[in-house]
Design a protein around this motif. Structure first.
Motif, short mmCIF file in Angstrom:
data_model
loop_
_atom_site.label_atom_id
_atom_site.label_comp_id
_atom_site.label_asym_id
_atom_site.label_seq_id
_atom_site.Cartn_x
_atom_site.Cartn_y
_atom_site.Cartn_z
N LEU A 83 0.82 -1.21 0.00
CA LEU A 83 0.00 0.00 0.00
C LEU A 83 0.85 1.26 0.00
N ILE A 84 0.27 2.32 -0.51
CA ILE A 84 0.96 3.61 -0.46
C ILE A 84 1.05 4.04 1.00
N GLY A 85 2.23 4.52 1.38
CA GLY A 85 2.43 4.91 2.78
C GLY A 85 2.35 6.42 2.96
N GLY A 86 2.03 6.85 4.16
CA GLY A 86 1.94 8.29 4.46
C GLY A 86 0.88 8.52 5.51
N GLN A 87 1.12 9.52 6.33
CA GLN A 87 0.20 9.79 7.44
C GLN A 87 -1.23 10.00 6.96
N GLN A 88 -1.37 10.68 5.82
CA GLN A 88 -2.72 11.02 5.34
C GLN A 88 -3.53 9.80 4.92
N TYR A 89 -2.86 8.66 4.75
CA TYR A 89 -3.58 7.47 4.31
C TYR A 89 -3.91 6.53 5.46
N ALA A 113 -5.69 6.83 8.20
CA ALA A 113 -7.07 6.77 8.70
C ALA A 113 -7.85 5.69 7.97
N LEU A 114 -7.64 5.60 6.66
CA LEU A 114 -8.35 4.58 5.89
C LEU A 114 -7.84 3.18 6.26
N TYR A 115 -6.53 3.05 6.41
CA TYR A 115 -5.98 1.73 6.72
C TYR A 115 -6.46 1.23 8.08
N ALA A 116 -6.83 2.16 8.96
CA ALA A 116 -7.35 1.76 10.27
C ALA A 116 -8.67 1.00 10.10
N ARG A 117 -9.34 1.23 8.98
CA ARG A 117 -10.62 0.55 8.73
C ARG A 117 -10.44 -0.92 8.33
N ILE A 118 -9.22 -1.27 7.97
CA ILE A 118 -8.98 -2.66 7.53
C ILE A 118 -9.39 -3.64 8.63
N ALA A 119 -9.20 -3.23 9.89
CA ALA A 119 -9.56 -4.09 11.02
C ALA A 119 -11.06 -4.41 11.00
N GLU A 120 -11.87 -3.43 10.57
CA GLU A 120 -13.33 -3.66 10.48
C GLU A 120 -13.63 -4.73 9.44
N TRP A 121 -12.93 -4.63 8.31
CA TRP A 121 -13.17 -5.62 7.24
C TRP A 121 -12.72 -7.01 7.72
N GLU A 122 -11.61 -7.05 8.44
CA GLU A 122 -11.12 -8.33 8.97
C GLU A 122 -12.16 -8.94 9.92
N ALA A 123 -12.73 -8.07 10.79
CA ALA A 123 -13.72 -8.56 11.76
C ALA A 123 -14.97 -9.06 11.04
N ALA A 124 -15.35 -8.39 9.97
CA ALA A 124 -16.58 -8.76 9.26
C ALA A 124 -16.41 -10.02 8.42
N GLN A 160 -14.86 6.44 1.66
CA GLN A 160 -14.62 7.69 0.93
C GLN A 160 -15.06 8.91 1.75
N ILE A 161 -16.13 8.74 2.54
CA ILE A 161 -16.56 9.85 3.41
C ILE A 161 -15.46 10.12 4.44
N LEU A 162 -14.87 9.05 4.97
CA LEU A 162 -13.81 9.19 5.95
C LEU A 162 -12.60 9.90 5.34
N GLU A 163 -12.17 9.45 4.16
CA GLU A 163 -10.97 10.04 3.55
C GLU A 163 -11.22 11.49 3.11
N SER A 164 -12.38 11.75 2.53
CA SER A 164 -12.61 13.09 1.99
C SER A 164 -12.88 14.11 3.10
N ALA A 165 -13.17 13.64 4.32
CA ALA A 165 -13.37 14.58 5.44
C ALA A 165 -12.09 15.35 5.71
N ALA A 166 -10.94 14.76 5.35
CA ALA A 166 -9.65 15.43 5.59
C ALA A 166 -9.24 16.33 4.43
N GLY A 167 -10.05 16.38 3.38
CA GLY A 167 -9.73 17.30 2.28
C GLY A 167 -9.68 16.69 0.89
N PRO A 168 -9.17 15.46 0.73
CA PRO A 168 -9.07 14.91 -0.62
C PRO A 168 -10.45 14.76 -1.29
N LEU A 169 -10.43 14.75 -2.61
CA LEU A 169 -11.70 14.68 -3.35
C LEU A 169 -12.12 13.24 -3.57
#
Lengths: 298, 434
Positions: free
Chosen positions: B35-41, B43-54, B340-349
């Motif tokens: 995956l692309i690395g960087g602080q701005q990304y 927040a999305l990667y934190a959601r991977i745990a939800e997918w794992e749980a589901a 996408q709502i989570l990521e775009s809340a920080a500014g990206p389109l």
């Protein structure tokens, strides 16, 4: 048993031979083979597409390759000579220090401890035209009112890169020359003094000839380093702008890993190795001559 | 009423069963991801745990680097045949280089899900009929940031009108940008504008200006088309600004971070830049232009077309992945509405139509955010991706040194474009493109 037929010395050397073949010979042969193919990293099948000497012919006729080759020789020549002069001066001064010499020696080695990538970023900032240390200092002192494009101007850009190379590696020369100074017998110097030699004459005719083998060893080591210069240049200018600071390995690195043309990059790499071989042979011949002059074993 | 309650209960039970089925579907599966690395990304990667749980699956991130480094790693993987990892970050500018690496997602993702993304993004993510990635909320197109105070100064307005014969206003064309940049410049303390000066970045800027001036970078057969009147007009724009000292002297060495930090330092009047910088530029702790920042749609070229070189990040699934269904499920999850709502809340389109609507509604009470979104939304309408050729990056490596040579005065515009065009033509022929 077939293995039993090996002479014992060969059997004992076999693990080392196998290891060397695996880590040195195989990659070398593979990369040499690939330089005769149209091998692209993104198309693995092209490794088997034999195209003869096409890559070598292409490199031989590529003006940008030979310009980069010439620029690398220029960098080698200028950087090595300046590093030698500065390293010699540094070593002579440090050898005269009576207190805190150990601390000075350690401090002298600090630049060598930095990763070249870090040195590249550091000098990129220092020479930045807008927010860089050099321009801000010059402007604050009223020495210039313009933003000098250190990393853009055809001459200044190479100067900036050479500065970074010299800063990081002068201590290689200083340390080796300092070792030579410590190993130097004092009798010839005292004899020269008794014979009425000036300090300059003592240095020129006694100290310097004794140091020359150490200087040539440092030059041989550093010539290999500089001929492979990549990291610092990659960070500071990436060979640009307009190829003004393009060196062999920024060109080869981009061709191999960004353009993915590994066959062509390897061909350029093998031609470039000639440069390293030439300088190594040259400095070892000089070293042998210098040792012969001192009456040392060859 | 009873029927409704019963209906709702049945639906809830079915939904529960669906979740359970999904959870059981991938239990025991481990997906390796690059995956692309960087602080701005993160927040999305934190959601991977939800997918794992589901789903009961596990995700093992084996590499996290920027796209340029990932690009080299992917190429090495292809060469070494080590492509059995499953999910990789992708980018529209790089995607065409890996024709064999990623699988077609069309059979793996329901058509109604694909339809929920912005059509232009899906079109750009489709190469040779294969949907090679699903776009995440990291859509990039550039709009014009400017210092508002420069347009509120009556003396400047009068001086500008006297010199150029028209009113000083936020530029809507690139010719106006050139006039105003030269007018505002006071080097080495203040510059009219700046541009990315090397690598793919300057070719991208040149490309969009060529299009805005009515030209094209490549013909349909990918032979070079930029050695044209539109190409010359475009390169001349870069040359004129450099020769006039309207851009920093080191601009040919600048990339995105240098440009962003330069504009934030308050020493640049006009700056064409990406949406991700909006928050940084308007943050008083980080930027001197905070509170004095305006954003306008990208200006137009001589053909009346806006510049609009765009790109977006996405996620792909490798052809050699042993669990393509699980990998596709993860990719869909990372680009779904919530993600996408989570990521775009920080500014990206975003790249989903519904999320665009959500973001616009959310920003209604924030005038700055609304201005930013309006400018980028307007620019996005006519945005275009890089030409879909696997030789894009290689071609840019041949073009950018020639553009630099013209800008720095080593070559004329005509010579530089002729040399670049010949080099690209040779590349295309050598690679058997035509």
């Amino acid at each position: 048993m077939k293995l039993g037929k090996f002479p014992p010395w060969l059997a004992l050397l076999m693990p080392a031979i196998v290891l060397l073949a695996a880590v040195v010979l195989v990659p070398l042969v593979l990369s040499f083979y690939s330089s005769f193919t149209s091998y692209k990293l993104t198309k693995p099948d092209t490794l088997y597409n034999w195209i003869g000497t096409f890559n070598y012919q292409k490199a031989a006729g590529d003006i940008y390759f030979w310009t980069a080759f010439g620029r690398t020789v220029l960098l080698l020549t200028v950087a090595l000579n300046l590093e030698m002069v500065l390293g010699l001066g540094l070593a002579l001064m440090v050898s005269k220090v009576t207190r805190g010499q150990r601390l000075l020696r350690t401090m002298m080695m600090f630049p060598m401890m930095f990763s070249p990538i870090l040195v590249g970023f550091q000098f990129k900032f220092i020479f930045n035209d807008n927010v860089g240390l050099v321009n801000n200092t010059l402007q604050s002192l009223g020495l210039t009112t313009t933003a000098i494009p250190w990393l853009v101007d055809a001459h200044l850009a190479m100067f900036s890169i050479i500065s970074a190379e010299i800063w990081t590696s002068t201590s290689v020369f200083a340390i080796l020359i300092l070792a030579g100074l410590y190993a130097m017998p004092q009798d010839p110097l005292e004899a020269a003094k008794v014979d009425g030699c000036t300090p300059l004459q003592s240095f020129r005719f006694v100290t310097l000839p004794f140091l020359m083998p150490f200087i040539y060893i440092a030059m041989a080591i550093r010539s290999l380093d500089v001929a492979r210069a990549y990291d610092i240049v990659q960070i500071m200018t990436n060979g640009g702008p307009a190829r003004r600071t393009e060196l062999l390995w920024t060109l080869i690195g981009r061709t191999g890993y960004v353009d993915a043309k590994m066959g062509y990059a390897n061909a350029m790499g093998y031609i470039s190795i000639l440069l390293a071989i030439f300088f190594t042979v040259y400095f070892f011949r000089k070293l042998t001559a210098a040792r012969a002059e001192l009456g040392m074993a060859l | 009423m009873t029927h409704i309650i019963r209906g709702v209960s049945i639906a809830a039970i079915l939904a529960g069963l669906a979740v359970t089925a999904q959870a059981q579907d991938f239990a025991g599966v481990t997906l390796e991801a690059k995956l692309i690395g960087g602080q701005q990304y993160e927040a999305l990667y934190a959601r991977i745990a939800e997918w794992e749980a589901a789903t009961g699956a596990k995700v093992n991130v084996i590499s996290k680097k920027n796209h340029f480094e990932l690009d080299k790693e992917f190429k090495s993987d292809i060469a070494a045949g080590t492509t059995s990892w499953c999910v990789g970050s992708n980018h529209s500018s790089f995607a065409s280089q890996y024709p064999s690496l990623y699988t077609d997602l069309t059979p793996l993702i329901p058509a109604e899900e694909v339809a929920a993304y912005v059509g232009a993004n899906i079109a750009a993510a489709t190469l040779d009929g294969k949907l090679v990635m699903l776009p995440r909320a990291q859509f990039d197109v550039s709009a014009l940031y400017y210092q508002k105070s420069l347009y509120e100064d009556a003396d400047k307005a009068a001086a500008f009108k006297a010199e150029y014969g028209y009113d000083l206003a936020v530029p809507t064309t690139w010719d106006q940008v050139r006039d105003q940049a030269v007018f505002f410049a006071d080097p080495p303390n203040f510059y009219g504008t700046q541009y990315a000066g090397k690598d793919e970045a300057i070719v991208g800027r040149f490309y969009e200006l060529v299009v805005a001036n009515g030209g094209a970078l490549f013909n349909d057969d990918f032979s070079p088309a930029f050695n044209s009147d539109a190409g010359k007009q475009s390169l001349q724009w870069f040359v004129d600004l450099y020769a006039a000292g309207a851009v920093p002297a080191g601009t040919t060495n600048y990339l995105w971070d240098d440009l962003g930090n330069g504009f934030a330092s308050g020493t640049v009047a006009l700056n064409l830049d990406w949406p991700g910088w909006a928050g940084f530029f308007n943050d008083p702790a980080a930027s001197k232009v905070a509170g004095n920042l305006g954003v306008a749609p990208a200006p137009m070229g001589s053909a009346g077309v806006r510049t609009g070189w765009s790109g977006f990040h996405g996620f792909s699934v490798t052809e050699d992945c042993a669990n393509k269904d699980a990998a596709a499920s993860l990719v869909l999850f990372l680009t779904n509405e919530d993600s996408q709502i989570l990521e775009s809340a920080a500014g990206p389109l975003p790249t989903r139509t519904a999320v665009w609507d959500h973001v616009v509604a959310e920003a209604a009470s924030d005038p700055f955010r609304s201005e930013v979104l309006a400018a980028f939304q307007e620019t996005a309408k006519t945005a275009f991706a890089v030409p879909p050729t696997p030789l894009w990056i290689e071609a840019t490596n041949l073009i950018y040194p020639e553009l630099q040579a013209a800008i720095l005065g080593d070559k004329s515009v005509d010579e530089a474009l002729q040399t670049a065009s010949d080099a690209v033509d040779e590349l295309m022929r050598e690679e058997g493109v035509y």
